[in-house]
Scaffold this active site. Sequence first.
Site, PDB file in Angstrom:
ATOM      1  N   CYS A  48       0.937  -1.195   0.163  1.00 41.50           N
ATOM      2  CA  CYS A  48      -0.002  -0.154   0.042  1.00 41.50           C
ATOM      3  C   CYS A  48       0.884   1.360  -0.209  1.00 41.50           C
ATOM      4  O   CYS A  48       1.610   1.390   0.781  1.00 41.50           O
ATOM      5  CB  CYS A  48      -1.096  -0.197   1.237  1.00 41.50           C
ATOM      6  SG  CYS A  48      -1.954   1.482   1.403  1.00 41.50           S
ATOM      7  N   ARG A  78      -0.218   4.632   3.237  1.00 43.08           N
ATOM      8  CA  ARG A  78      -0.067   4.450   4.463  1.00 43.08           C
ATOM      9  C   ARG A  78       0.438   5.538   5.503  1.00 43.08           C
ATOM     10  O   ARG A  78       0.284   5.681   6.551  1.00 43.08           O
ATOM     11  CB  ARG A  78       1.136   3.309   4.792  1.00 43.08           C
ATOM     12  CG  ARG A  78       0.782   2.086   4.254  1.00 43.08           C
ATOM     13  CD  ARG A  78       1.708   0.826   4.769  1.00 43.08           C
ATOM     14  NE  ARG A  78       2.698   0.992   3.494  1.00 43.08           N
ATOM     15  CZ  ARG A  78       3.792   0.228   3.504  1.00 43.08           C
ATOM     16  NH1 ARG A  78       4.399  -0.383   4.482  1.00 43.08           N
ATOM     17  NH2 ARG A  78       4.662   0.115   2.413  1.00 43.08           N
ATOM     18  N   TRP A 125      -8.890   5.688  -0.012  1.00 46.31           N
ATOM     19  CA  TRP A 125      -9.602   6.427  -0.975  1.00 46.31           C
ATOM     20  C   TRP A 125      -8.798   5.870  -2.593  1.00 46.31           C
ATOM     21  O   TRP A 125      -7.708   5.283  -2.313  1.00 46.31           O
ATOM     22  CB  TRP A 125      -9.696   7.924  -1.077  1.00 46.31           C
ATOM     23  CG  TRP A 125      -8.502   8.461  -0.505  1.00 46.31           C
ATOM     24  CD1 TRP A 125      -7.372   8.752  -1.203  1.00 46.31           C
ATOM     25  CD2 TRP A 125      -8.318   9.190   0.854  1.00 46.31           C
ATOM     26  NE1 TRP A 125      -6.277   9.400  -0.541  1.00 46.31           N
ATOM     27  CE2 TRP A 125      -6.977   9.506   0.778  1.00 46.31           C
ATOM     28  CE3 TRP A 125      -9.026   9.123   1.992  1.00 46.31           C
ATOM     29  CZ2 TRP A 125      -6.512  10.211   1.875  1.00 46.31           C
ATOM     30  CZ3 TRP A 125      -8.514   9.721   3.049  1.00 46.31           C
ATOM     31  CH2 TRP A 125      -7.040  10.251   3.167  1.00 46.31           C
ATOM     32  N   GLU A 134      -5.140   3.712 -10.339  1.00 43.58           N
ATOM     33  CA  GLU A 134      -5.876   2.356  -9.836  1.00 43.58           C
ATOM     34  C   GLU A 134      -7.075   1.898 -10.834  1.00 43.58           C
ATOM     35  O   GLU A 134      -7.369   0.916 -11.469  1.00 43.58           O
ATOM     36  CB  GLU A 134      -6.430   2.118  -8.551  1.00 43.58           C
ATOM     37  CG  GLU A 134      -5.199   2.165  -7.459  1.00 43.58           C
ATOM     38  CD  GLU A 134      -5.903   2.142  -5.959  1.00 43.58           C
ATOM     39  OE1 GLU A 134      -6.414   0.908  -5.233  1.00 43.58           O
ATOM     40  OE2 GLU A 134      -6.083   3.279  -5.500  1.00 43.58           O
TER      41      GLU A 134
END
Length: 364
Positions: A68, A71, A239, A244
């Site tokens: 991720c 973070r 979010w 993506e």
Amino acid sequence: MPAALDGLRQEAESFIRACSRERGLSDAEAERRWAEVRGQIEATGTYAHTFEELEHGARMAWRNANRCIGRLFWNRLHVFDARAADTEEKVFEALTRHIAFATNGGEIRPSITIFRPAQDGGEQVRIWNHQLLRYAGYEGETGVVGDPASVAFTQACRSLGWQGDGTPFDLLPLVVQVRGGAPRWFPLPEGLALEVPLAHPEIDLFQGFDTKWYAVPIISDMGLEIGGISYSAAPFNGWYMGTEIGARNLSDESRYNLLPLIARNLGLDTSSNASLWKDRALVELNVAVLHSFKRDGVSIVDHHTAAQQFGTFQRNEAREGREATGRWSWLIPPLSPATTDIFHSRFEDRELSPKYFYQRPAYL
């Protein structure tokens, strides 16, 4: 069993002491809590987290999530304790509450809902969906209508009795399973899911193909492990980073594969890779995604800003005496990665606990 209990005791003690320290508890308070947990394990073979431990453990798991990039905001995760939900209806109610809270009219709030942990080796709650919000994929003789990544789950939903409209953007139902019983599907309440129609600020990019995407990515098929206790249902969200949607969901050949359509609409030469038609179409598609979300007041971050935020996360972790672990191949954005500092960095891909972990899809 003794070996398993020894492992649980070790993981529980490590977590209780780390959690207590990070929450600012005294050594005496930490020792008192560890004595309680040790007693529970010896008496029952397991133990129960307090809400404060559940909350901080879920946040630590986000902090430890090697894949991720977002973070930096780990300590802002809002935690819903749904361990009391013991029927499919109660689980569904908790899921709809999560969607509504996280969506927040477009001002997305990072959230997680944690259901009861595994017991005696059995899962108490499973959510069949990969994400609480996702589009169906219908396989036919001429190919797939909708999202090819959803074909198997869509077939599973149809076998349970759900029928979609057959459009490219049909939201799937929520499918819940409790204590290994028969799975049940629930339709999403009307208006619960916020969707963003996509449009380019300057170009008619889609020319009649009504493209949209949902506002909140809520991962729902991963498990959560905190101090040796496994939660098989713990849907969570941040979010979106624009790529993506624009560089993966809508662009991958194994997903919506919109780059050829967009290239034609842009009048690009697709006869040769050397024209860089894929790159040019990809950039304009990502411009459309960012523009549309911002136009509608929905939280989203571009990949350059996200990379800068990850750099801040690394510096914050260093100040706390922790090293930011990571999986490089996931942290680099799928669009222009070499323009970010992450591309030129290296990370230790070391698994830490608490953590989120992958599970075999329940419908398989």
